[in-house]
Design an enzyme around this catalytic site. Sequence first.
Site, PDB file in Angstrom:
ATOM      1  N   ASP A  35     -46.238  -7.021 -74.349  1.00  0.00           N
ATOM      2  CA  ASP A  35     -44.957  -7.227 -73.675  1.00  0.00           C
ATOM      3  C   ASP A  35     -43.786  -6.910 -74.614  1.00  0.00           C
ATOM      4  OD1 ASP A  35     -43.019  -8.081 -71.867  1.00  0.00           O
ATOM      5  OD2 ASP A  35     -44.191  -9.815 -71.234  1.00  0.00           O
ATOM      6  N   CYS A  74     -40.581  -5.301 -67.075  1.00  0.00           N
ATOM      7  CA  CYS A  74     -41.849  -5.993 -66.786  1.00  0.00           C
ATOM      8  C   CYS A  74     -42.338  -5.865 -65.356  1.00  0.00           C
ATOM      9  CB  CYS A  74     -41.700  -7.484 -67.066  1.00  0.00           C
ATOM     10  SG  CYS A  74     -41.193  -7.876 -68.724  1.00  0.00           S
ATOM     11  N   HIS A 130     -46.311 -12.228 -63.048  1.00  0.00           N
ATOM     12  CA  HIS A 130     -44.940 -11.742 -62.820  1.00  0.00           C
ATOM     13  C   HIS A 130     -44.779 -10.893 -61.563  1.00  0.00           C
ATOM     14  CE1 HIS A 130     -40.937 -10.711 -65.073  1.00  0.00           C
ATOM     15  NE2 HIS A 130     -40.803 -11.589 -64.098  1.00  0.00           N
ATOM     16  N   ASP A 289     -45.909  -2.847 -71.985  1.00  0.00           N
ATOM     17  CA  ASP A 289     -45.433  -2.643 -70.616  1.00  0.00           C
ATOM     18  C   ASP A 289     -44.149  -1.834 -70.510  1.00  0.00           C
ATOM     19  OD1 ASP A 289     -43.806  -4.645 -71.679  1.00  0.00           O
ATOM     20  OD2 ASP A 289     -43.801  -5.872 -69.862  1.00  0.00           O
ATOM     21  N   ASN A 290     -43.357  -1.873 -71.586  1.00  0.00           N
ATOM     22  CA  ASN A 290     -42.115  -1.080 -71.631  1.00  0.00           C
ATOM     23  C   ASN A 290     -41.667  -1.078 -73.088  1.00  0.00           C
ATOM     24  OD1 ASN A 290     -41.195  -3.907 -69.920  1.00  0.00           O
ATOM     25  ND2 ASN A 290     -40.368  -3.614 -71.971  1.00  0.00           N
ATOM     26  N   LYS A 311     -35.640  -1.197 -73.729  1.00  0.00           N
ATOM     27  CA  LYS A 311     -36.102  -1.685 -72.437  1.00  0.00           C
ATOM     28  C   LYS A 311     -34.915  -1.671 -71.467  1.00  0.00           C
ATOM     29  CE  LYS A 311     -37.690  -6.119 -70.514  1.00  0.00           C
ATOM     30  NZ  LYS A 311     -38.115  -7.490 -70.827  1.00  0.00           N
TER      31      LYS A 311
END
Length: 573
Positions: A35, A74, A130, A289-290, A311
Amino acid sequence: MDYSRAVKIGLFLAIISLEEVIASKKPNIILIVGDDEGWNDFGFHGSSQIPTPNIDALAYNGVILDKFYTQQTCTPSRAALLTGVYPFRYGFQGTPINAGENRSLPFNIPTMAEQLKKLGYSTHLVGKWHLGAAYKKVTPTRRGFDSHFGYWAGFVGYFDYMASSEFTDTTNYTGLDLHHNFEPLWKYQGQYATDLFTKRSLNIIDKHNKDEPLFLLLAHLAAHTGKDGTELGVPNITEANEKYKYIDRKERRQYAEVVKKMDDSIGEIVQKLSDRKMLENSIIIFFSDNGAQTEGMYQNFASGWPLRGLKFTLFEGGVRGSCVAYSPLFEKQGYVNKELMHITDWLPTLYHAAGGNVSKLGKIDGINQWDVISRNISTNRSEILLNIDEVVNHSGVLGYNGRYKLINGTYKQGIYDSYFGDSGRNGNGPEYDFQAVLNSPTHVAIQKLASKIQIDKQSITRTKKQVDRSSCRDKSYTPKISCHEFCLFDIDQDPCETKNVIGDGDKLDIVNVLKNKLEGYYQVLTPQLNMKVDINSDPARFNDTWSTWLDYEEHKFGIRNVLQYLYESLVYT
Ligand SMILES: *[C@@H]1O[C@H](CO)[C@@H](O)[C@H](O)[C@H]1NC(C)=O
Ligand SMILES: *[C@@H]1O[C@H](CO)[C@@H](O)[C@H](O)[C@H]1NC(C)=O
Ligand SMILES: *[C@@H]1O[C@H](CO)[C@@H](O)[C@H](O)[C@H]1NC(C)=O
Ligand SMILES: *[C@@H]1O[C@H](CO)[C@@H](O)[C@H](O)[C@H]1NC(C)=O
Ligand SMILES: *[C@@H]1O[C@H](CO)[C@@H](O)[C@H](O)[C@H]1NC(C)=O
Ligand SMILES: *[C@@H]1O[C@H](CO)[C@@H](O)[C@H](O)[C@H]1NC(C)=O
Ligand SMILES: *[C@@H]1O[C@H](CO)[C@@H](O)[C@H](O)[C@H]1NC(C)=O
Ligand SMILES: *[C@@H]1O[C@H](CO)[C@@H](O)[C@H](O)[C@H]1NC(C)=O
Ligand SMILES: *[C@@H]1O[C@H](CO)[C@@H](O)[C@H](O)[C@H]1NC(C)=O
């Protein structure tokens, strides 16, 4: 024929058919998602600041996906991963889901877990979801996972597992968000999240019935900020400070330990797969994820150096993912794959690897990249819609096999559009630790397999060179580019996005083609469905735990709820 010979032949045939059974067995799929880590936070990308020997070992033994793109934050990334469909098609392109917000993945789009379940997989989610939790029916165990051990919201505290949501300017809703399926887990408070999620994952692998294929999605809290959106959760701050004293900022020292602990976790998981003789039939994938959130909201001191942007942005620093994949089933191992890939591609790719017929997945945006990764052949993917956010007016498309990127507008006046993050190359830090990679549990386990490849200092150095972008911009030069309107970047020539070439006469056709593509996508956009935090979600009503509150609301006067209410009034007041 004498008796013993017949027995031998019989045994021989039995072994052959056993081998056939094994050979046709569906692979285990172990998908590990980090993350908010940045490009520069992994050893294989060139910085030696943060030791990631296990992830690096996956990279050198497996495949580095050098042109792998995610979504910008996310919720959109996880939605894209699990559905294989671009988030803008179902209103998931914008701000991530807040705890207490009534929003969830559409039911008409099956999840990866649902698809793999149909192929006979046992499916488990550990860590972050999420993707909504207003009702039981929208949570992981009702969207294809046999079990979920973790949290529903965007992040929790690394030790207290509390999640917070802003209800009004002056009120936050706060509650425990650690659940095993629907059971709130108070008893683990005090344990470190990365260790807890690792332990649970090891337990799943340990107990796994090997007659079935396993799909384990481990979505780590690391390295998002934790408690209050600021915590950089490490077991011992003094130790982290000491260990990484060569890093200037003390917060980044903690960040380094968060990432290191996640790397340890991956080592333990690979070793466990090896111990259980499951590794020889597994596919292991890791990516973030990013991009990094070096500054701003949920600042975690990650680094996407030398790439541009953080991000939330569609610059390379926001969406070019750090991704490695390892499997002894790959025909080619130990190489850098430069083909264009998108996070939506994992669903069809893994479905295919699991023996599924990809045409059964219907119309999705992802494409099956199995042969591209396994054999290093050319991909059929020629473009990626990076995102369209019609609320902040920010969109982008990558065309011409990933060479040209058109950006339209910017995220929040461009606050995250510049260059951020520690280069880790100021000469104070340690040299790259080759021996740590070769000694890592991951490397040792992989090297026990028959399909192993030879790896040494020279081959590692060669691989690192192929993905090193540290000279893509002059260190002293920080170009100021505003993409308030359109920008065009030549990503192959200028991966650091230092030159907006939109005005170049010879780029007119390219710009028009990409504008048309973007406009085409605008036509089919579903507006964002973001909602306010629901007043009824307040954990204070549920013993300070986040719950699937709308199930309760909609059956408020049902006998079960009345009894539960009475019980809670007695127990908790
Ligand atoms: C929650 O969302 C669902 C699905 O969109 C909708 O049917 C329902 O009315 C919503 N409930 C509340 C209280 O917002
Ligand atoms: C609510 O939480 C946010 C962090 O998520 C914090 O910045 C803010 O100050 C909190 N507000 C209140 C009223 O506690
Ligand atoms: C943290 O580490 C230091 C140095 O190793 C040690 O002295 C201290 O007791 C540790 N603190 C905790 C809370 O474990
Ligand atoms: C996959 O499904 C499609 C459409 O249902 C069918 O035409 C094709 O033959 C199938 N392929 C295989 C290998 O079964
Ligand atoms: C992978 O494919 C690319 C493009 O065709 C080629 O340049 C590269 O040498 C290949 N690498 C390996 C290890 O096959
Ligand atoms: C690309 O598409 C063609 C036509 O559908 C197909 O034959 C080929 O196998 C695909 N290539 C890859 C790498 O999937
Ligand atoms: C985005 O564009 C729309 C329509 O052009 C406009 O109404 C809106 O105010 C813009 N939003 C922002 C954040 O600039
Ligand atoms: C660029 O963004 C604006 C919104 O800010 C939108 O109105 C316009 O249609 C977009 N252009 C293209 C080519 O997508
Ligand atoms: C209610 O919350 C407390 C912690 O505040 C916890 O110890 C207790 O186990 C919870 N009760 C139930 C029934 O979950």
